[in-house]
Write an enzyme that holds these catalytic residues in place. Structure first.
Site, mmCIF file in Angstrom:
data_model
loop_
_atom_site.group_PDB
_atom_site.id
_atom_site.type_symbol
_atom_site.label_atom_id
_atom_site.label_comp_id
_atom_site.label_asym_id
_atom_site.label_seq_id
_atom_site.Cartn_x
_atom_site.Cartn_y
_atom_site.Cartn_z
ATOM 1 N N SER A 407 0.824 -1.212 0.000
ATOM 2 C CA SER A 407 0.000 0.000 0.000
ATOM 3 C C SER A 407 0.853 1.255 0.000
ATOM 4 O O SER A 407 0.361 2.315 -0.337
ATOM 5 C CB SER A 407 -0.915 0.073 1.222
ATOM 6 O OG SER A 407 -0.899 -1.061 1.993
ATOM 7 N N HIS A 428 -2.692 -2.931 -6.186
ATOM 8 C CA HIS A 428 -3.122 -2.495 -4.854
ATOM 9 C C HIS A 428 -4.622 -2.698 -4.710
ATOM 10 O O HIS A 428 -5.425 -1.895 -5.192
ATOM 11 C CB HIS A 428 -2.741 -1.021 -4.640
ATOM 12 C CG HIS A 428 -3.034 -0.528 -3.259
ATOM 13 N ND1 HIS A 428 -3.327 0.779 -2.975
ATOM 14 C CD2 HIS A 428 -3.086 -1.178 -2.074
ATOM 15 C CE1 HIS A 428 -3.536 0.915 -1.671
ATOM 16 N NE2 HIS A 428 -3.406 -0.267 -1.119
ATOM 17 N N GLU A 440 -5.833 -0.289 -7.694
ATOM 18 C CA GLU A 440 -4.817 0.628 -8.210
ATOM 19 C C GLU A 440 -3.727 -0.228 -8.846
ATOM 20 O O GLU A 440 -3.155 -1.109 -8.182
ATOM 21 C CB GLU A 440 -4.220 1.473 -7.072
ATOM 22 C CG GLU A 440 -5.086 2.642 -6.676
ATOM 23 C CD GLU A 440 -4.458 3.521 -5.589
ATOM 24 O OE1 GLU A 440 -4.732 4.722 -5.577
ATOM 25 O OE2 GLU A 440 -3.697 3.008 -4.750
ATOM 26 N N ASN A 478 -4.307 6.722 -1.116
ATOM 27 C CA ASN A 478 -3.827 6.932 0.253
ATOM 28 C C ASN A 478 -2.996 8.199 0.392
ATOM 29 O O ASN A 478 -2.922 8.788 1.464
ATOM 30 C CB ASN A 478 -3.039 5.713 0.735
ATOM 31 C CG ASN A 478 -3.971 4.557 1.072
ATOM 32 O OD1 ASN A 478 -5.174 4.761 1.233
ATOM 33 N ND2 ASN A 478 -3.439 3.348 1.147
HETATM 34 P P1 NAD Z 1 -1.664 -9.739 7.175
HETATM 35 O O1 NAD Z 1 -0.714 -9.548 8.279
HETATM 36 O O2 NAD Z 1 -3.094 -9.950 7.474
HETATM 37 O O3 NAD Z 1 -1.195 -10.982 6.286
HETATM 38 C C1 NAD Z 1 0.109 -11.190 5.870
HETATM 39 C C2 NAD Z 1 0.296 -12.674 5.665
HETATM 40 O O4 NAD Z 1 1.527 -12.868 4.988
HETATM 41 C C3 NAD Z 1 0.358 -13.475 6.955
HETATM 42 O O5 NAD Z 1 -0.553 -14.554 6.897
HETATM 43 C C4 NAD Z 1 1.799 -13.950 7.005
HETATM 44 O O6 NAD Z 1 1.925 -15.217 7.630
HETATM 45 C C5 NAD Z 1 2.147 -14.013 5.534
HETATM 46 N N1 NAD Z 1 3.585 -13.927 5.281
HETATM 47 C C6 NAD Z 1 4.467 -13.043 5.789
HETATM 48 N N2 NAD Z 1 5.704 -13.300 5.301
HETATM 49 C C7 NAD Z 1 5.601 -14.356 4.473
HETATM 50 C C8 NAD Z 1 6.512 -15.110 3.690
HETATM 51 N N3 NAD Z 1 7.780 -14.797 3.675
HETATM 52 N N4 NAD Z 1 6.034 -16.126 2.966
HETATM 53 C C9 NAD Z 1 4.723 -16.450 2.979
HETATM 54 N N5 NAD Z 1 3.816 -15.781 3.708
HETATM 55 C C10 NAD Z 1 4.237 -14.758 4.445
HETATM 56 O O7 NAD Z 1 -1.461 -8.497 6.219
HETATM 57 P P2 NAD Z 1 -2.480 -7.854 5.176
HETATM 58 O O8 NAD Z 1 -3.320 -6.851 5.880
HETATM 59 O O9 NAD Z 1 -3.131 -8.940 4.426
HETATM 60 O O10 NAD Z 1 -1.488 -7.052 4.235
HETATM 61 C C11 NAD Z 1 -0.714 -7.676 3.250
HETATM 62 C C12 NAD Z 1 -0.211 -6.635 2.295
HETATM 63 O O11 NAD Z 1 -1.322 -5.962 1.723
HETATM 64 C C13 NAD Z 1 0.648 -5.552 2.904
HETATM 65 O O12 NAD Z 1 1.622 -5.173 1.985
HETATM 66 C C14 NAD Z 1 -0.336 -4.425 3.137
HETATM 67 O O13 NAD Z 1 0.274 -3.156 3.179
HETATM 68 C C15 NAD Z 1 -1.198 -4.566 1.918
HETATM 69 N N6 NAD Z 1 -2.538 -3.990 2.030
HETATM 70 C C16 NAD Z 1 -3.274 -4.152 3.159
HETATM 71 C C17 NAD Z 1 -4.557 -3.606 3.226
HETATM 72 C C18 NAD Z 1 -5.416 -3.795 4.454
HETATM 73 O O14 NAD Z 1 -6.419 -3.087 4.584
HETATM 74 N N7 NAD Z 1 -5.104 -4.734 5.346
HETATM 75 C C19 NAD Z 1 -5.068 -2.917 2.127
HETATM 76 C C20 NAD Z 1 -4.302 -2.801 0.965
HETATM 77 C C21 NAD Z 1 -3.040 -3.348 0.940
#
Ligand code: NAD
Length: 692
Positions: A407, A428, A440, A478
């Site tokens: 993000s 995104h 995005e 954002n």
């Molecule tokens: P999250 O913490 O819910 O999930 C991340 C997952 O990735 C976890 O299950 C973790 O075990 C796994 N993980 C971490 N390292 C790993 C690896 N090396 N190999 C395999 N799996 C691995 O996070 P999220 O909220 O789903 O966010 C994920 C991405 O999406 C981030 O980059 C975040 O900035 C982006 N994002 C999040 C949102 C939101 O609202 N949560 C919105 C848009 C983008």
């Protein structure tokens, strides 16, 4: 080639609508139909007339672009008048969709037949207008009034089988539509001609009581939209006045609605959505890569939702996470999401099973080897992302697209961790990723044009609205939101309450106000970002009022307290005197005396903060066009569609006025945070708009 063709078959005149892709009823098509109707009526060798479109579109309705210009005759009501004046039977043969003006054209025929799986509807309400060519008068004369009002005020479609039950369709044709139309037409020759206009509206009981109740229901459901109540008024006229008077009333209301800012905004949004896929230096015929298999890394909040998008589109997807436990949690969330849709009756159980069977879950990264696209959704840390992309580079097959769901992080830096930066792109998604329409698509410096074109096409296949963004912190949405958030906190500093700010924004039409949003997303997330910003951007001014909230462990809904408080198991924000005390203490700390701020100022400061940053984003080429920024806010941030998006809204206010307000804010509290965007200043001076 003419947009309406004419031939005579077995003594029947056949008018074929031929204006691809949807047989939009533009001026040339209307003129063609008019001419052929007259010719057929005057020709003694012709005994009846059929109007037919293509197999997919009888007609999608009016050519919306014409609403902004002076319409050339014949207009659709003129064509309908000619239909009414016909001495010979007139049959509409509907293949696929008959929508808006297309259905009005069909309703003014004497009979209607349709191929199976066709659908009809009057969706004008979605563009802030009403069916202006007899639709509001004819539909309640053929459908029961309550059903006609429902269709017109919601814009819903009516499947052909249902339409036949109501008598709107006379016959459903299973074979070739034209042959079916000819044989149906022969069967009605010699029978008296029926016109819907000669029927009475289908309403039992007292119109006054019925419409009183309907008006109340519709008013509640259509907050901010003027068209639904006008449609009810037209339907009431259909029940109480002669047809021709009803037509006049309907046309007058249409002429008023078409000029409203709300309708102009909704029409802008309609076109904006169709613009986003156009990328000036990536022609439409750019070759695309085939996406038959996908992989998602990370089974967390985002990964699960992203995987669902692929399964929904019928694309097999492998989710990879570090532990079986993480995968199990992710899969069970996906299952419960689908199960909720099944229990609401919006998905069949076997369809859910099919989708679940397309999702596989693995702990071994090697499983992504055969994927055509890999979307990374792991923790938001540059070192973690780069490490992941280094690994993906070693495993993914040649030509696979490597996408990141980051993000905020720099996609160029992520791409640099690989030996194939041309294959790297940002996708995104927004949370919840299986629901939110915005995607995005972040174009990095070295992203290949075919990779960009493929990702845009994939976005559409996943039923998203893909919008291209250049690389910058926060991308389009954002980055703008940060300025909005900054102002929202300053407003608290100065004496506004969360409920006043949220109330003012809800009245403006936002799906939710900023403080309800923060509490829902989790205040700790914003706190983490600010902590990073305090280091990276010491020039950026923040109120510390949100930090004080977080320091008390008030992370929002998940902790039962945030800017508001929450009853257990209930998401309704309740104003909290304890939070008020924290705000008051903070004001004391910074030496600010609380004052009254008007709702108007609240809306201006928040919305113009978006607009000003949007102007910078446009100026820097991060967004391709102002309407793309509008689409980001309409589909990802709950901006009200009847305001057209922040940039279009600023256009409707007038950029000179927006600039003057921003200049006045420069003299107010934390005025130093306001720097009018050079593009805004330039356009305001030239009397121009963002959306040309
Ligand atoms: P999250 O913490 O819910 O999930 C991340 C997952 O990735 C976890 O299950 C973790 O075990 C796994 N993980 C971490 N390292 C790993 C690896 N090396 N190999 C395999 N799996 C691995 O996070 P999220 O909220 O789903 O966010 C994920 C991405 O999406 C981030 O980059 C975040 O900035 C982006 N994002 C999040 C949102 C939101 O609202 N949560 C919105 C848009 C983008």
């Amino acid at each position: 080639m003419s947009e309406a063709q004419y031939q005579v078959r077995d003594g029947i005149g056949v008018i074929t609508l031929n204006n691809p892709p949807v047989n939009g009823l533009g001026n040339a098509l209307r003129a063609g139909v008019m001419e052929h109707l007259k010719k057929a009526d005057a020709d003694p060798a012709v005994s009846a007339v059929v109007i037919i479109g293509t197999a997919k579109f009888f007609s999608g309705g009016a050519d919306i672009r014409e609403f902004n210009a002076k319409r050339l005759p014949p207009d659709l009501p003129d064509v309908n008048n000619q239909q009414d004046a016909m001495k010979k039977p007139l049959v509409a043969a509907i293949g696929g969709f008959a929508l808006g003006g297309g259905l009005e054209l069909a309703l003014a025929c004497h009979y209607r037949i349709a191929s199976s799986r066709s659908q009809v509807g009057l969706p004008e309400v979605k563009l802030g207008i009403l069916p202006g060519s007899g639709g509001t008068q004819r539909l309640p004369r053929i459908l029961p009034m309550a059903e006609a009002v429902r269709l017109m005020t919601t814009g819903a479609m009516l499947p052909v089988e249902k339409a036949k039950e109501f008598g709107l369709i006379d016959e459903i044709v299973t074979g070739d539509l034209l042959e079916g139309a000819l044989s149906f037409t022969k069967s009605i020759l010699g029978k008296p001609t029926r016109r819907i206009r000669d029927l009475k509206a289908k309403l039992d009981g007292d119109p006054k009581a019925f419409f009183g109740q309907v008006r109340e229901q519709v008013a509640k459901a259509s907050r901010g939209y003027p068209a639904p109540l006008e449609i009810v008024a037209c339907a009431e006229v259909a029940a109480t006045l002669p047809f021709d008077e009803g037509r006049k009333f309907e046309r007058a209301r249409f002429d008023v609605l078409v000029k409203t800012t709300e309708s102009q905004s909704l029409r802008h949004a309609f076109f904006a959505e169709r613009q986003t896929a156009k990328i000036p230096d990536v022609p439409e015929d750019t070759p695309v890569r085939e996406i038959r298999k996908a992989a998602v890394i990370g089974a967390g909040t985002m990964g699960g939702g992203i995987a669902m998008n692929f399964a929904n589109a019928g694309i097999p997807v492998t989710i990879v996470d570090m532990t079986q436990d993480a995968l199990d949690k992710g899969l069970s969330k996906i299952k419960s999401n689908y199960a909720a849709t099944v229990s609401k009756g919006r998905l069949k159980q076997d369809e859910m099973d099919k989708r679940m069977s397309l999702i596989s879950a693995k702990t071994n990264l090697d499983e992504i080897k055969s994927a055509d696209i890999v979307i990374e959704a792991v923790f938001e840390r540059m070192d973690v992302k780069q490490e992941m992309f280094r690994k993906l580079d070693g495993i993914a097959k040649p030509g696979a697209i490597l996408a990141t769901n980051t993000s905020t992080l720099d996609v160029d830096q992520i791409a640099a961790a690989t030996t194939r930066p041309q294959d790297v792109i940002g996708t995104h998604f927004f949370s919840p990723a299986n629901v939110m329409r915005l995607l995005e698509v972040v174009r990095a410096k070295k992203t290949g044009k075919d990779v960009l074109a493929t990702t845009m096409k994939l976005g559409k296949a996943l039923k998203k609205v893909p919008v291209v963004s250049g690389v910058c912190d926060g991308f389009i949405g954002n980055r703008m939101l940060e300025k909005y958030g900054q102002q929202s906190l300053f407003l608290l500093d100065e004496g506004a309450s969360p409920q006043q700010v949220d109330g003012a924004m809800a009245k403006f039409g936002m799906a939710m106000g900023p403080f309800t949003m923060y509490d829902m997303a989790g205040n700790d997330i914003g706190w983490d970002i600010r902590k990073r910003r305090y280091q990276e951007r010491p020039d950026f001014i923040y109120s510390k009022i949100a930090d004080r909230i977080c320091e008390q462990g008030r992370f929002g809904q998940k902790t039962g307290k945030g800017f508001y408080k929450y009853e257990p198991g209930n998401r309704k924000p309740i104003p909290d005197p304890e939070a008020e005390k924290i705000f008051a203490a903070y004001r004391k700390e910074i030496g600010v005396k609380a004052k009254t701020i008007s709702d108007e100022e609240i809306v201006q400061r928040l919305v113009y903060a978006l607009v000003n940053e949007g102007a910078n984003i446009l100026d820097e080429g991060i967004a391709l066009r102002a309407s793309d920024i509008d689409m980001v806010y309409l589909t990802g941030y709950g901006f009200p569609p009847y305001r057209g998006g922040p940039m279009f809204y600023a256009d409707t206010v007038g950029l000179d006025k927006v600039l003057a307000s921003i200049q006045s804010f420069q003299k107010g509290y934390q005025g130093i945070a306001w720097k009018p965007a050079p593009l805004l200043v330039k356009l305001a001076k030239e009397g121009r708009r963002f959306n040309q």
